[in-house]
Design a protein around this motif. Sequence first.
Motif, short mmCIF file in Angstrom:
data_model
loop_
_atom_site.label_atom_id
_atom_site.label_comp_id
_atom_site.label_asym_id
_atom_site.label_seq_id
_atom_site.Cartn_x
_atom_site.Cartn_y
_atom_site.Cartn_z
N LEU A 282 0.82 -1.22 0.00
CA LEU A 282 0.00 0.00 0.00
C LEU A 282 0.86 1.27 0.00
O LEU A 282 0.52 2.26 -0.66
N GLN A 283 1.99 1.23 0.72
CA GLN A 283 2.88 2.40 0.73
C GLN A 283 3.49 2.62 -0.65
O GLN A 283 3.62 3.77 -1.09
N SER A 284 3.86 1.54 -1.34
CA SER A 284 4.43 1.71 -2.68
C SER A 284 3.37 2.23 -3.65
O SER A 284 3.67 3.08 -4.50
N GLU A 285 2.13 1.75 -3.53
CA GLU A 285 1.05 2.28 -4.37
C GLU A 285 0.80 3.75 -4.08
O GLU A 285 0.57 4.54 -5.02
N LEU A 286 0.87 4.14 -2.83
CA LEU A 286 0.68 5.54 -2.46
C LEU A 286 1.78 6.41 -3.06
O LEU A 286 1.50 7.48 -3.63
N ASN A 287 3.03 5.96 -2.98
CA ASN A 287 4.14 6.72 -3.56
C ASN A 287 3.98 6.85 -5.07
O ASN A 287 4.23 7.91 -5.65
N LEU B 262 3.53 10.37 -7.22
CA LEU B 262 4.35 10.74 -8.38
C LEU B 262 3.47 11.03 -9.60
O LEU B 262 3.72 11.98 -10.34
N LYS B 263 2.46 10.22 -9.79
CA LYS B 263 1.54 10.42 -10.90
C LYS B 263 0.83 11.77 -10.77
O LYS B 263 0.71 12.52 -11.74
N ASN B 264 0.39 12.09 -9.57
CA ASN B 264 -0.26 13.37 -9.30
C ASN B 264 0.68 14.53 -9.58
O ASN B 264 0.30 15.53 -10.20
N LEU B 265 1.94 14.40 -9.15
CA LEU B 265 2.93 15.45 -9.39
C LEU B 265 3.17 15.63 -10.89
O LEU B 265 3.23 16.77 -11.39
N LEU C 269 1.08 14.90 -13.40
CA LEU C 269 -0.10 15.52 -14.02
C LEU C 269 -0.20 17.01 -13.69
O LEU C 269 -0.54 17.82 -14.55
N THR C 270 0.09 17.36 -12.45
CA THR C 270 0.06 18.77 -12.05
C THR C 270 1.10 19.57 -12.84
O THR C 270 0.81 20.68 -13.30
N THR C 271 2.28 18.99 -13.01
CA THR C 271 3.33 19.66 -13.78
C THR C 271 2.91 19.83 -15.23
O THR C 271 3.12 20.91 -15.83
N MET C 272 2.30 18.81 -15.82
CA MET C 272 1.83 18.91 -17.21
C MET C 272 0.78 20.01 -17.35
O MET C 272 0.80 20.78 -18.32
N ILE C 273 -0.10 20.12 -16.42
CA ILE C 273 -1.13 21.15 -16.48
C ILE C 273 -0.51 22.54 -16.39
O ILE C 273 -0.86 23.45 -17.14
N GLU C 274 0.45 22.69 -15.47
CA GLU C 274 1.11 23.99 -15.31
C GLU C 274 1.86 24.39 -16.57
O GLU C 274 1.82 25.54 -17.01
#
Length: 132
Positions: free
Chosen positions: A95-100, A104-107, A109-114
């Motif tokens: 679960l911790q590896s899935e969370l990490n 990273l995926k969220n970061l 996507l946020t970077t792509m949007i910016e």
Amino acid sequence: MINLRNASYRKRTQNNYSDEDKIAILQEYLTTDISMRQLCRKYHVNHSSVSRWMRIFGIGMPAQSPPQLNDMPKNQKTQENPVTKEILEARLRKLQSELNRERLKNLALTTMIEVAEEELHIDIRKKAGAKQ
């Protein structure tokens, strides 16, 4: 001490049972096949009061028989393997590896949007407030 046989005919509005009465009620619950619900109706007490009396007097709840196989709902899985510390630790690591990975995926996507908003002048994020 009150006559416990006649207590079922009187409605109690306050907790005015003596310790002897409480112990007698608990003893009836523990030594007979009466259910908690029936006992509470008989003496006009709340089940939480009976549970509290059991804690106060250091009496444990009676062991309930485990449900029989045919009493279990069909969709309830029977637990064949007990959960061990190693299984829980492995599940925690997974679960911790899935969370990490999701962080990273969220970061990313946020970077792509910016980048899209800055360089391509595309409004991607929804604006708060009135309809645009």
